[in-house]
Enzyme design. Structure first.
Site, PDB file in Angstrom:
ATOM      1  N   GLU A  93       0.790  -1.322  -0.029  1.00 41.48           N
ATOM      2  CA  GLU A  93      -0.221  -0.026  -0.034  1.00 41.48           C
ATOM      3  C   GLU A  93       0.854   1.261   0.047  1.00 41.48           C
ATOM      4  OE1 GLU A  93      -3.919  -1.180   2.021  1.00 41.48           O
ATOM      5  OE2 GLU A  93      -2.465  -0.994   3.503  1.00 41.48           O
ATOM      6  N   CYS A 108       3.593   8.674   0.735  1.00 36.79           N
ATOM      7  CA  CYS A 108       4.105   7.809   1.797  1.00 36.79           C
ATOM      8  C   CYS A 108       4.010   6.381   1.242  1.00 36.79           C
ATOM      9  CB  CYS A 108       2.947   7.814   2.835  1.00 36.79           C
ATOM     10  SG  CYS A 108       3.374   6.815   4.149  1.00 36.79           S
ATOM     11  N   CYS A 115       6.952  -6.466   7.149  1.00 34.05           N
ATOM     12  CA  CYS A 115       7.938  -5.901   8.266  1.00 34.05           C
ATOM     13  C   CYS A 115       8.470  -6.807   9.035  1.00 34.05           C
ATOM     14  CB  CYS A 115       7.253  -4.598   8.626  1.00 34.05           C
ATOM     15  SG  CYS A 115       8.846  -3.619   9.611  1.00 34.05           S
ATOM     16  N   CYS A 119       6.748  -4.198  15.860  1.00 41.73           N
ATOM     17  CA  CYS A 119       6.243  -3.371  17.008  1.00 41.73           C
ATOM     18  C   CYS A 119       4.707  -3.733  17.281  1.00 41.73           C
ATOM     19  CB  CYS A 119       6.212  -2.096  16.191  1.00 41.73           C
ATOM     20  SG  CYS A 119       8.038  -1.461  15.779  1.00 41.73           S
ATOM     21  N   CYS A 122       1.330  -1.810  15.579  1.00 46.60           N
ATOM     22  CA  CYS A 122       1.404  -1.559  14.171  1.00 46.60           C
ATOM     23  C   CYS A 122       0.973  -2.620  13.321  1.00 46.60           C
ATOM     24  CB  CYS A 122       3.011  -1.301  13.739  1.00 46.60           C
ATOM     25  SG  CYS A 122       3.047  -0.791  11.935  1.00 46.60           S
ATOM     26  N   CYS A 342      -0.881   6.132   9.704  1.00 45.44           N
ATOM     27  CA  CYS A 342       0.629   5.566  10.110  1.00 45.44           C
ATOM     28  C   CYS A 342       0.105   4.179  10.902  1.00 45.44           C
ATOM     29  CB  CYS A 342       1.168   6.441  11.187  1.00 45.44           C
ATOM     30  SG  CYS A 342       1.731   7.947  10.556  1.00 45.44           S
TER      31      CYS A 342
HETATM   32  N1  SAH Z   1       9.638   1.002   9.899  1.00 44.86           N
HETATM   33  C1  SAH Z   1       9.772   2.558   9.912  1.00 44.86           C
HETATM   34  C2  SAH Z   1       8.805   3.339   9.035  1.00 44.86           C
HETATM   35  C3  SAH Z   1       7.335   2.797   9.034  1.00 44.86           C
HETATM   36  S1  SAH Z   1       6.149   3.392  10.205  1.00 44.86           S
HETATM   37  C4  SAH Z   1       9.588   3.251  11.287  1.00 44.86           C
HETATM   38  O1  SAH Z   1       9.374   2.451  12.364  1.00 44.86           O
HETATM   39  O2  SAH Z   1       9.824   4.144  11.477  1.00 44.86           O
HETATM   40  C5  SAH Z   1       5.803   5.066  10.133  1.00 44.86           C
HETATM   41  C6  SAH Z   1       5.570   5.532  11.242  1.00 44.86           C
HETATM   42  O3  SAH Z   1       4.271   4.949  12.112  1.00 44.86           O
HETATM   43  C7  SAH Z   1       6.522   5.107  12.718  1.00 44.86           C
HETATM   44  O4  SAH Z   1       6.856   6.169  13.388  1.00 44.86           O
HETATM   45  C8  SAH Z   1       5.445   3.956  13.274  1.00 44.86           C
HETATM   46  O5  SAH Z   1       5.972   3.871  14.540  1.00 44.86           O
HETATM   47  C9  SAH Z   1       4.206   4.671  13.085  1.00 44.86           C
HETATM   48  N2  SAH Z   1       3.258   4.036  13.592  1.00 44.86           N
HETATM   49  C10 SAH Z   1       3.154   2.663  13.720  1.00 44.86           C
HETATM   50  N3  SAH Z   1       1.960   2.081  14.011  1.00 44.86           N
HETATM   51  C11 SAH Z   1       1.111   3.076  14.423  1.00 44.86           C
HETATM   52  C12 SAH Z   1      -0.131   3.342  14.882  1.00 44.86           C
HETATM   53  N4  SAH Z   1      -1.030   2.264  15.135  1.00 44.86           N
HETATM   54  N5  SAH Z   1      -0.570   4.698  14.993  1.00 44.86           N
HETATM   55  C13 SAH Z   1       0.214   5.772  14.774  1.00 44.86           C
HETATM   56  N6  SAH Z   1       1.569   5.464  14.232  1.00 44.86           N
HETATM   57  C14 SAH Z   1       2.058   4.311  14.171  1.00 44.86           C
END
Ligand code: SAH
Length: 352
Positions: A93, A108, A115, A119, A122, A342
């Protein structure tokens, strides 16, 4: 013989490719121009290329897209989420985020299918890593969106900003990402300024240092999300490998090498990391570092129990940081209704 994907080559590599085939380098410049300035994928439409060369190119190479548009979802705020199908059947996406009043048109994009970082908040983490994207697949997301949003004339409005905040960990696919950055930045191609390209990382320390040594002027965003190791390790497994002290050392190294301010992303999760004492702890941690903090109220992910804090605790958190001299903003929410915000991107096709 496998055909060469011309969109996986930088302009320099494209020139070399043409020269090796016995053609003058300026043909590469012409092709580059067709692809990135005119959005043309079909060799037969490249009028200044002799027919004989066009035929040879058909045999040995391709520029047509690696991505098939499977679905576009439109949010009321102008955000569009694109679901692409890759040649091997995987899905990725990307998101288009227009801010016309600022003449900013951002995309974006994803760097991996899935991934590996896992985390806890996410959606992309669910299902793990399938594979890295190629440079061509990364560049194609930008070209594909440009094609979709262009009005009467290709390139208008033109995409002005690219953020690697889609699916995947860009620094875990560094070589392909860097080449895509080179192509997107090329002044004879898409011509997106380095300072308008953001790479976001969960904190891969060796790669941050490598990037620092390259001295690029792009924006580094670091997903921090917690003010101490105990909590960060719970939220982000990568912290066990690269704890906060090592991460901040690498960030300072990056700032020294590039002279650029770094962004820290901090998701606010209700009653997990949004308490006032955590704001104070965060401010102390970042004291003296040339940085900006992006506070991101959590975007809900169906499967997870985490919640977005109430507005007043978001404000309170922000004010504590500001009082302690830490520059910060609360990220404007976009595209939540279409699960384009995000952390809401996933490679498993949503049913229903
Ligand atoms: N892997 C990279 C880029 C992808 S995520 C990273 O970790 O930075 C892009 C951003 O979205 C990151 O800051 C991530 O932590 C955030 N993100 C992930 N899940 C989220 C959620 N449920 N709500 C808000 N931001 C989130």
């Amino acid at each position: 013989m496998k055909k060469q994907d011309l969109k996986s080559l930088s302009r320099k590599e494209l020139k070399k490719w043409f020269q090796e085939k016995g053609y003058p380098a300026y043909r590469a410049e012409q092709i580059f121009n067709w692809i990135y300035r005119n959005g043309v994928e079909d060799f037969t439409a490249m009028k200044n290329i002799p027919a004989e060369l066009r035929r040879e190119l058909e045999e040995k190479a391709y520029v047509n897209s690696n991505l098939a548009l499977e679905e576009a979802r439109y949010a009321g705020d102008g955000t569009v989420k694109y679901l692409w199908k890759l040649e091997d059947g995987h899905f990725i996406e990307s998101v288009y985020l227009p801010y016309p009043e600022e003449k900013r048109y951002s995309v974006c994009i994803s760097s991996q299918v899935g991934c590996p970082m896992n985390c806890s908040f996410c959606a992309t983490a669910r299902g793990g890593l399938e594979r890295n994207l190629t440079t061509g697949e990364i560049v194609d997301q930008v070209l594909g969106i440009q094609r979709e949003i262009s009005g009467e004339e290709y390139g208008l409005p033109g995409i002005t900003n690219v953020v690697f905040m889609g699916m995947g960990e860009p620094l875990a696919n560094l070589a392909a990402v860097l080449k895509a950055v080179e192509i997107l930045n090329d002044e004879k191609g898409f011509n997106i300024g380095m300072r308008r390209i953001t790479i976001s990382t969960c904190g891969l320390v060796p790669e941050i240092r490598k990037l620092a040594d390259m001295g690029l002027q792009l924006v580094l965003a670091v997903s921090l999300h917690a003010p101490n190791n105990q909590l960060r390790s719970k939220l982000m497994p990568i912290n066990k490998k690269y704890p906060i002290e090592e991460l901040l050392d690498a960030v300072e190294y990056y700032i020294n090498k590039t002279g650029r301010r770094v962004s820290f992303e901090y998701i606010l999760i209700d009653k997990v990391n949004d308490f006032p004492e955590q704001a104070r702890e965060l401010a102390d941690l970042l004291q003296g570092i040339l940085c900006h903090v992006n506070l991101i109220p959590l975007n809900p992910v169906r499967e997870f129990a985490y919640e977005r804090p109430a507005d007043d605790s978001i404000d309170r958190f922000r004010e504590i940081l500001l009082d302690k001299g830490i520059e910060c903003t609360v990220r404007q929410e976009r595209g939540t209704g279409i699960e384009a915000a995000c952390g809401q991107l996933r490679h498993l096709r949503n049913k229903g």
